[in-house]
Enzyme design. Sequence first.
Site, PDB file in Angstrom:
ATOM      1  N   HIS A 113       0.875  -1.178   0.000  1.00  0.00           N
ATOM      2  CA  HIS A 113       0.000   0.000   0.000  1.00  0.00           C
ATOM      3  C   HIS A 113       0.915   1.232   0.000  1.00  0.00           C
ATOM      4  O   HIS A 113       2.046   1.158   0.484  1.00  0.00           O
ATOM      5  CB  HIS A 113      -0.826  -0.062   1.289  1.00  0.00           C
ATOM      6  CG  HIS A 113      -1.882   0.980   1.442  1.00  0.00           C
ATOM      7  ND1 HIS A 113      -1.612   2.268   1.837  1.00  0.00           N
ATOM      8  CD2 HIS A 113      -3.225   0.916   1.285  1.00  0.00           C
ATOM      9  CE1 HIS A 113      -2.750   2.957   1.918  1.00  0.00           C
ATOM     10  NE2 HIS A 113      -3.740   2.155   1.581  1.00  0.00           N
ATOM     11  N   ASP A 141       3.069  -4.796   7.562  1.00  0.00           N
ATOM     12  CA  ASP A 141       1.844  -3.992   7.505  1.00  0.00           C
ATOM     13  C   ASP A 141       0.669  -4.962   7.661  1.00  0.00           C
ATOM     14  O   ASP A 141       0.323  -5.690   6.728  1.00  0.00           O
ATOM     15  CB  ASP A 141       1.799  -3.248   6.162  1.00  0.00           C
ATOM     16  CG  ASP A 141       0.468  -2.536   5.935  1.00  0.00           C
ATOM     17  OD1 ASP A 141      -0.464  -2.703   6.746  1.00  0.00           O
ATOM     18  OD2 ASP A 141       0.363  -1.813   4.923  1.00  0.00           O
ATOM     19  N   GLN A 189      -4.680  -5.217   6.833  1.00  0.00           N
ATOM     20  CA  GLN A 189      -5.748  -6.085   6.304  1.00  0.00           C
ATOM     21  C   GLN A 189      -5.677  -7.498   6.875  1.00  0.00           C
ATOM     22  O   GLN A 189      -6.487  -8.352   6.520  1.00  0.00           O
ATOM     23  CB  GLN A 189      -5.655  -6.169   4.766  1.00  0.00           C
ATOM     24  CG  GLN A 189      -5.813  -4.851   4.055  1.00  0.00           C
ATOM     25  CD  GLN A 189      -7.239  -4.288   4.125  1.00  0.00           C
ATOM     26  OE1 GLN A 189      -8.184  -4.977   4.530  1.00  0.00           O
ATOM     27  NE2 GLN A 189      -7.401  -3.048   3.746  1.00  0.00           N
ATOM     28  N   LYS A 245     -10.082  -0.714  10.619  1.00  0.00           N
ATOM     29  CA  LYS A 245     -10.238  -1.910   9.780  1.00  0.00           C
ATOM     30  C   LYS A 245     -10.585  -3.114  10.660  1.00  0.00           C
ATOM     31  O   LYS A 245     -10.865  -4.191  10.172  1.00  0.00           O
ATOM     32  CB  LYS A 245      -8.949  -2.230   9.018  1.00  0.00           C
ATOM     33  CG  LYS A 245      -8.338  -1.045   8.326  1.00  0.00           C
ATOM     34  CD  LYS A 245      -8.371  -1.156   6.837  1.00  0.00           C
ATOM     35  CE  LYS A 245      -7.552  -0.046   6.222  1.00  0.00           C
ATOM     36  NZ  LYS A 245      -8.147   0.507   5.027  1.00  0.00           N
ATOM     37  N   CYS A 275      -4.933   2.986  -3.332  1.00  0.00           N
ATOM     38  CA  CYS A 275      -3.661   3.444  -2.758  1.00  0.00           C
ATOM     39  C   CYS A 275      -2.570   2.404  -2.992  1.00  0.00           C
ATOM     40  O   CYS A 275      -1.763   2.118  -2.083  1.00  0.00           O
ATOM     41  CB  CYS A 275      -3.776   3.757  -1.269  1.00  0.00           C
ATOM     42  SG  CYS A 275      -4.972   5.022  -0.905  1.00  0.00           S
TER      43      CYS A 275
HETATM   44  N1  PMP Z   1      -1.899  -0.725   4.514  1.00  0.00           N
HETATM   45  C1  PMP Z   1      -2.900  -1.427   3.981  1.00  0.00           C
HETATM   46  C2  PMP Z   1      -2.631  -2.815   3.498  1.00  0.00           C
HETATM   47  C3  PMP Z   1      -4.179  -0.877   3.890  1.00  0.00           C
HETATM   48  O1  PMP Z   1      -5.175  -1.574   3.339  1.00  0.00           O
HETATM   49  C4  PMP Z   1      -4.394   0.432   4.365  1.00  0.00           C
HETATM   50  C5  PMP Z   1      -5.761   1.089   4.263  1.00  0.00           C
HETATM   51  N2  PMP Z   1      -6.333   0.967   2.992  1.00  0.00           N
HETATM   52  C6  PMP Z   1      -3.321   1.114   4.926  1.00  0.00           C
HETATM   53  C7  PMP Z   1      -2.087   0.511   4.984  1.00  0.00           C
HETATM   54  C8  PMP Z   1      -3.477   2.509   5.466  1.00  0.00           C
HETATM   55  O2  PMP Z   1      -4.287   2.497   6.586  1.00  0.00           O
HETATM   56  P1  PMP Z   1      -4.740   3.878   7.285  1.00  0.00           P
HETATM   57  O3  PMP Z   1      -5.298   4.726   6.182  1.00  0.00           O
HETATM   58  O4  PMP Z   1      -5.768   3.444   8.262  1.00  0.00           O
HETATM   59  O5  PMP Z   1      -3.536   4.464   7.905  1.00  0.00           O
END
Ligand code: PMP
Length: 415
Positions: free
Chosen positions: A132, A209, A212, A235, A373
Amino acid sequence: MSPTVNATAQPLDVAAIRRDFPLLSRILHGKPVVYLDSAVSGQMPLRTIERMAKYERDEHTNVHRGVSTLSQEATDAYEAAREKVRKFIGAASIKEIVWTRGTTESINLVAQTFGRMKVGAGDEILLSAMEHHADIVPWQMLAEEKGATLKVIPLTDDGELILDSLDELITDRTRIVGVVHVSNVLGTINPVKEIIARAHAKGVPVLVDGAQAVPHLKVDVKDLDADFYVFSGHKLSGPTGIGVLYGKLAHLDAMPPWHGGGNMIRSVSWEKTTYIAAPGKFEAGTPPIAAAIGLGESIDYLEALGLDRIAAHEHELLAYATEKLSAIPGLRILGQAKDKASVLSFVVDGIHAHDMGSLLDGEGVVVRAGHHCAQPIMTRFGVPATTRASFAYFNTREDVDVLVSAVLKAIEIFK
Ligand code: PMP
């Protein structure tokens, strides 16, 4: 069956669970809402909403401030939530659990403290091709500042990491590896334990990370031996504005603070400031107290349902949706990894993902359309965007059926 799913898990009582989520009874554009967007943000159960309201109504004050009964109560509830997070991810100590605003802030914190300490000119940062932006941009900013380079673990067409070359990709200049546990686009569950072991064999720390992953899998940071593990509350059926950085205590102790201010100091004079120990030294200012307490409540809720039962239910829905959507001519699913979480991205010939998303919205079906993203994944698969449905423990086969008919309807409209 995915290796991460327990096939013998008792089924969930989904009808009862759905009553915990008022939003699921909303009507959108005259249709009952079908929420297939938990990968963007999980819904909060009522008990979390009520627990946060109770704090705001009866308990609201600041934490770690003085001797008032109210402040002590708030501090106890806030620190109890930290302990719930510790237990939830199997960390050794609450000193290893740092509250942040979310995954993004957690990674920026590590890049700006640990990263700045470790990475110099000519060094390398190794990331996977399915990160991401939250696990790309902070490292790119650091690399630009330090004159370091980013290297990338490539992907197969099925959306699995190619690990054959890992031992060559990790060189004596690699200072950190960043890898996503579960891809938000492809749903791939990466073998992070193996990646960590191989990086550690060369003395390289790993940040995972887990944004998910935590909603779907039982995570044990000790078993994984992760150096850093990060995720967001929203999440995980929790509120926005709260997230977690898990770090091994030895790392956190060695890292300088990032934000300065109140709540993170031992003493301040005009000449010098000294800091308290982790996690407090990373938590300057007033934290999102209601959100932390709410996240603790959501963790209790998920643990009562059982992560193995959640995973089994979601896996069954994923298999059902994959079968149904694959049968639609002109529809291509991105991400066919053997081990997948309940995220399903697809593209349809001749229909832009945004148009598909809007048409589904008109049918009450909430999905995400866009680059998620994760633009490098879009480039890798040669598409500008995808439509993504993601399934949670409150979704049903009927939800999948509504999705499939809405997709067919959209295809008819675009014929
Ligand atoms: N990493 C992953 C794999 C995500 O899916 C997301 C959210 N789409 C993020 C990071 C970023 O999370 P946040 O916007 O809550 O900081």
